[in-house]
Design a protein around this motif. Structure first.
Motif, PDB file in Angstrom:
ATOM      1  N   PRO A 144       2.315  17.341  -6.938  1.00 12.61           N
ATOM      2  CA  PRO A 144       2.225  16.473  -5.758  1.00 12.61           C
ATOM      3  C   PRO A 144       2.366  17.182  -4.416  1.00 12.61           C
ATOM      4  CG  PRO A 144       4.238  16.030  -6.997  1.00 12.61           C
ATOM      5  CD  PRO A 144       3.426  16.994  -7.807  1.00 12.61           C
ATOM      6  N   ILE A 145       3.003  18.342  -4.369  1.00 14.35           N
ATOM      7  CA  ILE A 145       3.140  19.060  -3.098  1.00 14.35           C
ATOM      8  C   ILE A 145       2.011  20.065  -2.921  1.00 14.35           C
ATOM      9  CG2 ILE A 145       4.562  20.660  -1.761  1.00 14.35           C
ATOM     10  CD1 ILE A 145       7.025  19.330  -2.991  1.00 14.35           C
ATOM     11  N   ARG A 146       1.757  20.869  -3.928  1.00 12.77           N
ATOM     12  CA  ARG A 146       0.760  21.934  -3.806  1.00 12.77           C
ATOM     13  C   ARG A 146      -0.680  21.436  -3.881  1.00 12.77           C
ATOM     14  NH1 ARG A 146       3.972  24.292  -7.779  1.00 12.77           N
ATOM     15  NH2 ARG A 146       2.307  23.814  -9.246  1.00 12.77           N
ATOM     16  N   ASP A 147      -0.934  20.384  -4.662  1.00 10.81           N
ATOM     17  CA  ASP A 147      -2.310  20.040  -5.026  1.00 10.81           C
ATOM     18  C   ASP A 147      -2.835  18.719  -4.477  1.00 10.81           C
ATOM     19  OD1 ASP A 147      -2.256  22.350  -6.635  1.00 10.81           O
ATOM     20  OD2 ASP A 147      -1.432  21.222  -8.321  1.00 10.81           O
TER      21      ASP A 147
ATOM     22  N   LEU B  91       3.212   7.584   7.014  1.00 12.85           N
ATOM     23  CA  LEU B  91       3.034   8.029   5.626  1.00 12.85           C
ATOM     24  C   LEU B  91       3.721   9.366   5.379  1.00 12.85           C
ATOM     25  CD1 LEU B  91      -0.647   6.967   4.885  1.00 12.85           C
ATOM     26  CD2 LEU B  91       1.474   5.826   4.199  1.00 12.85           C
ATOM     27  N   ASN B  92       3.673  10.287   6.353  1.00  9.09           N
ATOM     28  CA  ASN B  92       4.405  11.545   6.200  1.00  9.09           C
ATOM     29  C   ASN B  92       5.890  11.279   6.025  1.00  9.09           C
ATOM     30  OD1 ASN B  92       2.454  13.531   6.162  1.00  9.09           O
ATOM     31  ND2 ASN B  92       2.402  13.754   8.372  1.00  9.09           N
ATOM     32  N   ALA B  93       6.437  10.348   6.827  1.00  5.15           N
ATOM     33  CA  ALA B  93       7.865  10.035   6.728  1.00  5.15           C
ATOM     34  C   ALA B  93       8.204   9.466   5.358  1.00  5.15           C
ATOM     35  CB  ALA B  93       8.269   9.066   7.838  1.00  5.15           C
ATOM     36  N   VAL B  94       7.392   8.543   4.865  1.00  6.79           N
ATOM     37  CA  VAL B  94       7.627   7.928   3.546  1.00  6.79           C
ATOM     38  C   VAL B  94       7.557   8.985   2.448  1.00  6.79           C
ATOM     39  CG1 VAL B  94       6.619   6.357   1.842  1.00  6.79           C
ATOM     40  CG2 VAL B  94       6.875   5.609   4.202  1.00  6.79           C
ATOM     41  N   LEU B  95       6.542   9.843   2.521  1.00 11.08           N
ATOM     42  CA  LEU B  95       6.379  10.872   1.499  1.00 11.08           C
ATOM     43  C   LEU B  95       7.486  11.931   1.587  1.00 11.08           C
ATOM     44  CD1 LEU B  95       2.517  11.102   1.727  1.00 11.08           C
ATOM     45  CD2 LEU B  95       3.827  10.284  -0.240  1.00 11.08           C
TER      46      LEU B  95
ATOM     47  N   ILE C  67       0.838  -1.200   0.000  1.00  8.99           N
ATOM     48  CA  ILE C  67       0.000   0.000   0.000  1.00  8.99           C
ATOM     49  C   ILE C  67       0.872   1.249   0.000  1.00  8.99           C
ATOM     50  CG2 ILE C  67      -1.658   1.364   1.354  1.00  8.99           C
ATOM     51  CD1 ILE C  67      -2.824  -1.362   2.305  1.00  8.99           C
ATOM     52  N   GLN C  68       1.909   1.272   0.850  1.00 12.29           N
ATOM     53  CA  GLN C  68       2.816   2.428   0.877  1.00 12.29           C
ATOM     54  C   GLN C  68       3.451   2.653  -0.498  1.00 12.29           C
ATOM     55  OE1 GLN C  68       5.846   2.245   3.861  1.00 12.29           O
ATOM     56  NE2 GLN C  68       4.477   2.898   5.505  1.00 12.29           N
ATOM     57  N   ALA C  69       3.933   1.582  -1.106  1.00 16.59           N
ATOM     58  CA  ALA C  69       4.599   1.702  -2.408  1.00 16.59           C
ATOM     59  C   ALA C  69       3.628   2.215  -3.472  1.00 16.59           C
ATOM     60  CB  ALA C  69       5.189   0.360  -2.823  1.00 16.59           C
ATOM     61  N   LYS C  70       2.421   1.668  -3.485  1.00 14.60           N
ATOM     62  CA  LYS C  70       1.438   2.104  -4.472  1.00 14.60           C
ATOM     63  C   LYS C  70       0.982   3.535  -4.212  1.00 14.60           C
ATOM     64  CE  LYS C  70      -0.204  -2.341  -6.079  1.00 14.60           C
ATOM     65  NZ  LYS C  70      -1.382  -3.172  -6.383  1.00 14.60           N
ATOM     66  N   LEU C  71       0.803   3.890  -2.949  1.00 14.90           N
ATOM     67  CA  LEU C  71       0.422   5.251  -2.596  1.00 14.90           C
ATOM     68  C   LEU C  71       1.472   6.246  -3.089  1.00 14.90           C
ATOM     69  CD1 LEU C  71      -1.401   7.295  -1.075  1.00 14.90           C
ATOM     70  CD2 LEU C  71       0.061   6.873   0.902  1.00 14.90           C
ATOM     71  N   LEU C  72       2.727   5.919  -2.860  1.00 19.15           N
ATOM     72  CA  LEU C  72       3.817   6.786  -3.301  1.00 19.15           C
ATOM     73  C   LEU C  72       3.764   6.976  -4.821  1.00 19.15           C
ATOM     74  CD1 LEU C  72       6.217   8.378  -2.260  1.00 19.15           C
ATOM     75  CD2 LEU C  72       7.604   6.344  -2.564  1.00 19.15           C
ATOM     76  N   ARG C  73       3.524   5.899  -5.550  1.00 14.27           N
ATOM     77  CA  ARG C  73       3.453   5.981  -7.014  1.00 14.27           C
ATOM     78  C   ARG C  73       2.238   6.805  -7.453  1.00 14.27           C
ATOM     79  NH1 ARG C  73       1.671   2.096 -11.343  1.00 14.27           N
ATOM     80  NH2 ARG C  73       2.579   3.014 -13.202  1.00 14.27           N
TER      81      ARG C  73
END
Length: 175
Positions: A118-121, A138-142, A98-104
């Motif tokens: 990805p940052i602003r919107d 999730l914040n750490a991963v992102l 899930i983390q990997a897919k979320l990141l993608r």
């Protein structure tokens, strides 16, 4: 998504002669903090409640709305095959997947499909703080991927809100 602490502070701040009107979404995620304040108020049947049935937020044809109603009725969501949907299901079998897919999705698919930054919107919402799929992890991963806050500030170390600087583990605040 109001918790017990926030509701307590709100009610203490309201003058005794004031009227209070609470508006919420019966299908909203519960608060991350303690308590289910609005749900408890409704279940108590001590406060009059009204349920709105007309949808104004999104178009009635939105697959998000259609599928939210289907899920609430115990039905499986409908998937459009024409690629024009605003509703997506991305299957995954583990928190790591899930983390990997979320990141993608955040770094590639959403920017490419909708032309969003990805940052602003883009916002990622999760109904919990702890665990590998909680807000902290999730914040750490992102952040490690350079997506969130890395250009603005480090959420894990310090944050400034309303002129007060908060440091990690500092519950009192200070400037």
């Amino acid at each position: 998504m109001v918790d017990v602490v926030l509701m307590s502070q709100l009610l203490r701040a309201i003058p005794d002669n004031a009227a209070v009107l609470l508006v919420g979404d019966v299908d909203q995620l519960p608060s991350v903090g303690p308590g289910s304040v609005l749900a408890d108020i409704i279940v108590s049947e001590r406060i009059p409640t009204v349920t709105l049935t007309e949808i104004f937020r999104q178009a009635a044809t939105s697959q998000i709305i259609v599928n939210a109603h289907r899920i609430n009725q115990g039905q499986m969501p409908l998937m459009r095959e024409d690629g024009q949907s605003d509703f997506y299901v991305i299957p995954a079998d583990s928190p790591e997947e899930i983390q990997a897919k979320l990141l993608r999705v955040v770094t590639e698919r959403i920017p490419q499909r909708f032309g969003l930054h990805p940052i602003r919107d883009v916002q990622v919402l999760t109904p919990m703080n702890r665990g590998s799929l909680g807000a902290r992890a999730l914040n750490a991963v992102l952040q490690q991927a350079g997506v969130f806050f890395s250009q603005r500030r480090s959420v894990r170390e310090k944050a400034t809100h309303y002129g007060t600087l908060y440091l990690k583990q500092d519950l009192s605040g200070g400037s």
